[in-house]
Design a protein around this motif. Structure first.
Motif, PDB file in Angstrom:
ATOM      1  N   HIS A  98       0.837  -1.217   0.000  1.00 29.65           N
ATOM      2  CA  HIS A  98       0.000   0.000   0.000  1.00 29.65           C
ATOM      3  C   HIS A  98       0.866   1.259   0.000  1.00 29.65           C
ATOM      4  CE1 HIS A  98       0.551   1.172   4.277  1.00 29.65           C
ATOM      5  NE2 HIS A  98       0.754  -0.118   4.463  1.00 29.65           N
ATOM      6  N   ASP A 120       6.017   2.548   7.111  1.00 30.43           N
ATOM      7  CA  ASP A 120       4.688   2.042   6.738  1.00 30.43           C
ATOM      8  C   ASP A 120       3.964   3.014   5.809  1.00 30.43           C
ATOM      9  OD1 ASP A 120       2.385   0.590   6.709  1.00 30.43           O
ATOM     10  OD2 ASP A 120       1.778   1.062   8.745  1.00 30.43           O
ATOM     11  N   ASN A 121       4.196   3.020   4.564  1.00 30.27           N
ATOM     12  CA  ASN A 121       4.937   2.032   3.839  1.00 30.27           C
ATOM     13  C   ASN A 121       5.797   2.696   2.766  1.00 30.27           C
ATOM     14  OD1 ASN A 121       5.760  -0.535   3.007  1.00 30.27           O
ATOM     15  ND2 ASN A 121       4.032  -0.794   1.641  1.00 30.27           N
ATOM     16  N   HIS A 138      -5.856   1.440   2.180  1.00 32.90           N
ATOM     17  CA  HIS A 138      -5.505   0.322   3.056  1.00 32.90           C
ATOM     18  C   HIS A 138      -5.653   0.774   4.512  1.00 32.90           C
ATOM     19  CE1 HIS A 138      -2.859  -2.802   4.850  1.00 32.90           C
ATOM     20  NE2 HIS A 138      -2.426  -1.807   5.572  1.00 32.90           N
ATOM     21  N   GLU A 139      -4.951   1.862   4.887  1.00 33.44           N
ATOM     22  CA  GLU A 139      -4.964   2.292   6.289  1.00 33.44           C
ATOM     23  C   GLU A 139      -6.342   2.816   6.703  1.00 33.44           C
ATOM     24  OE1 GLU A 139      -2.620   1.295   7.833  1.00 33.44           O
ATOM     25  OE2 GLU A 139      -0.632   1.906   7.171  1.00 33.44           O
ATOM     26  N   ASP A 176       5.566  -4.671   2.793  1.00 31.19           N
ATOM     27  CA  ASP A 176       4.929  -3.716   3.702  1.00 31.19           C
ATOM     28  C   ASP A 176       5.767  -3.677   4.992  1.00 31.19           C
ATOM     29  OD1 ASP A 176       3.239  -2.123   5.174  1.00 31.19           O
ATOM     30  OD2 ASP A 176       1.431  -3.295   4.763  1.00 31.19           O
ATOM     31  N   GLN A 177       6.472  -2.569   5.191  1.00 35.69           N
ATOM     32  CA  GLN A 177       7.277  -2.324   6.382  1.00 35.69           C
ATOM     33  C   GLN A 177       8.571  -3.145   6.463  1.00 35.69           C
ATOM     34  OE1 GLN A 177       4.743  -1.442   9.927  1.00 35.69           O
ATOM     35  NE2 GLN A 177       3.090  -2.134   8.598  1.00 35.69           N
TER      36      GLN A 177
HETATM   37 ZN   LIG Z   1       1.441  -1.018   6.160  1.00 36.48          ZN
END
Ligand SMILES: [Zn+2]
Length: 590
Positions: free
Chosen positions: A246, A257-258, A291-292, A321-322
């Motif tokens: 994302h 993130d991210n 996403h978030e 992701d991360q």
């Molecule tokens: Zn994330």
């Protein structure tokens, strides 16, 4: 070209340059905001700059949330006001807010409610992603609570006030899921330090709290960026590896993130694009959004709108992701089991003695492709068991989803190790004549779960499915051995393209059936809600089988039995179809 070249060409300095630009020039990349759109354009420009000309920004409508602070106070036994954030997709309280007794429910899973009556009360829970916030909200509502207070993770003194969402529907809601799966409770997040104080107060006697949420939930245009490295020629035309993560974010830098994952994707695209002539499979890079603060609308839209192409040609979904978080020292990969031996071998080769471990892929991040049956994996640095214990399972760092998520949370030497591993993963997936999949580990997982459920599942005929799964395990062994024989022949320069195509087509078909069976309760055309408890176990459609033993003869039992007989039939059919695919493959290659 030996794989060593891509591994040596990826460079964390390029990742760092992108991350620094993103976090300083485009902070708070919320889906549906001006910065959300600027981020999509940044990804597109960066992908074109590294040579991926076929890059486009797609706009779609999505339900996104703009949560703000929340008002929160203890009203008895004493008056204390506490800093809080409204969680995304929380409901709005009336202007006067809501009050109620506070009940501590641990992680907020079904089992945590045993012996507790939360009807008409407000629950206090821990952040740990077991279950995820979204599922905590759903369970709290089912149990009759009227509001949720979710404390952050981290060390006991952690003062970071977390952002977060309680978005149960996955993907843009349908008329059905809009009615049944959207959040129904007001939900807020507080720091760990404040949460632990409240937990102690609850242990001593009745605690009354009051809260008021501030949030706007609504439809906005949101943007994803998709870049494709398509090949001019290949023995398997059109096949590709999907790489995604994302690009939307919470307020502040959201460096790990991210921005970090997005920058890794750009760097991998740069190097692989230079080697496109050596690839057998292309690459599609998806920078998802919503996403978030959305409902994974970007990745699930991409799945829905590119269904045929994904079904026919996507061999794997790799999620970033991360990556490269400071303080992580070992390596964790979650995957569908057919990928396990492949990524484990690469990790052991490149980790220089650091520990790696495996988890079954569950629905989190942007895993929108379980219905399609595309095997997925996601690997990166992870904290040690002791660190996780000390930080209330802060798997993504104490700063996760807070304004403390800044550049200093990235470790660039470790990022270089990540990039090398990612390059090695993709190189093998993009060049191996015979895909590096193995199905015995899948069969073992299926067998283990069916055996666990066999006694309770006897009334719905699970016994014969266990026998069928044993036959499947033997067939999987034979298929894995056959694939290994052909890999050896290719290694000796004696490969045969027809054989490779036959095996790869069989793998794709098997995963279409088995990934969906392993990982989705709703099946091919639905999306389980975020963190949905049944999908934390293998074969989620059978999750309710143990309940049968607890129900006496009567309406509730007859209805559940009917459902579970149908689910049993789904499992039996899938295994039978998988056996047929293996049988056909063996005959073709005999
Ligand atoms: Zn994330």
């Amino acid at each position: 070209m030996a794989p060593a070249s891509v591994i040596d060409e990826v460079d964390a300095a390029n990742v760092r340059r992108h991350v620094e630009t993103i976090v300083t020039e485009i902070p708070h990349r919320a889906a549906g905001s001006e910065n959300g759109k600027r981020m999509a354009e940044y990804s597109a420009a960066a992908m074109r700059e590294v040579g991926v000309a076929d890059t486009h920004v797609h706009e779609l409508p999505a339900i996104v949330s703009f949560p703000e602070h929340a008002d929160f106070a203890v009203t008895a036994p004493t008056q204390i006001s506490i800093q809080a954030n409204t969680l995304g997709h929380s409901t709005l309280t009336m202007p006067e807010g809501i009050g109620g007794d506070l009940v501590y429910v641990g992680s907020g899973a079904f089992a945590d409610y045993e012996g507790k009556d939360v009807r008409g009360k407000i629950i206090l829970t821990e952040l740990s992603y077991s279950p995820a916030r979204h599922e905590k909200q759903r369970i709290a509502a089912l149990k009759g609570a009227i509001g949720c207070v979710m404390m952050n993770w981290g060390h006991p003194e952690n003062e970071a006030v977390p952002f977060g969402s309680v978005k149960p529907a996955w993907g843009t809601p349908t008329p059905d899921t809009y009615d049944t799966e959207m959040a129904t409770l007001p939900c807020i997040g507080i720091s760990r330090a404040a949460g632990l104080k409240l937990k102690d107060m609850c242990a001593e006697g009745t605690v009354r709290v009051w809260l008021k949420t501030h949030v706007e939930n609504g439809w906005r245009p949101v943007q994803i960026t998709v870049g494709e490295i398509a090949l001019d020629a290949s023995p398997e035309p059109g096949d590709f590896v999907l790489v995604g993560g994302h690009q939307d974010s919470w307020p502040g830098e959201a460096a790990t993130d991210n921005a970090a994952g997005n920058a890794c994707m750009i760097e991998l695209a740069r190097v692989f694009n230079q080697h496109r002539a050596e690839l057998r499979r292309g690459l599609v890079f998806g920078f998802w959004t919503a996403h978030e603060t959305g409902t994974m609308a970007g990745s699930s839209w991409f799945a829905d709108r590119n269904w045929d192409k994904l079904r026919d040609h996507a061999v794997t979904y790799f999620q970033i992701d991360q990556p490269g978080c400071v303080g992580t020292t070992r390596w964790a990969t979650s995957s569908n089991a057919e990928l396990k031996s492949f990524h484990d071998r690469i990790e052991k080769n490149l980790l220089g003695g650091r520990e790696n471990y495996w988890k079954r892929a569950a629905k989190s991040g942007d895993s929108s492709f379980f219905g399609l049956g595309i095997p997925m994996f996601h690997g990166e640095g992870s904290f040690t068991e002791q660190e996780l214990k000390d930080t209330a399972l802060a798997t993504l760092g104490w700063w996760h989803h807070s304004i403390e998520n800044k550049l200093d949370k990235l470790d660039w030497d470790w990022m270089q190790v990540h990039l090398r591993i990612y390059a090695a993963y993709l190189w093998e997936l993009c060049t191996a004549p015979v895909l590096p999949f193995a199905y015995r580990p899948v069969a073992d997982q299926i067998l283990a779960r069916l055996n666990e459920l066999a006694a309770a599942g006897a009334p719905v005929g699970l016994g014969s499915v266990v026998e069928q799964a044993e036959t499947f395990a033997e067939a999987a062994d034979r298929l894995d051995a056959l694939a290994e024989t052909w890999r050896a022949k290719f290694a000796d320069g004696a490969g045969d393209e027809d054989a490779a195509r036959t095996l790869n087509a069989a793998f794709k078909k098997l995963s279409h059936m088995l990934v969906t069976l392993q990982s989705s309760a709703k099946g091919t055309y639905g999306q389980d809600t975020y963190g949905f408890t049944p999908q934390t176990t293998m074969i989620p459609c059978l999750f309710d089988i143990p309940q049968l033993a607890t129900l006496p003869d009567g309406e509730a039992r007859w209805m559940l039995e009917t459902k579970l007989v149908r689910d049993r039939n789904r499992v039996a059919d899938t295994i039978a179809d998988a056996l047929a695919v293996i049988g056909d493959t063996e005959r073709t290659l005999a």
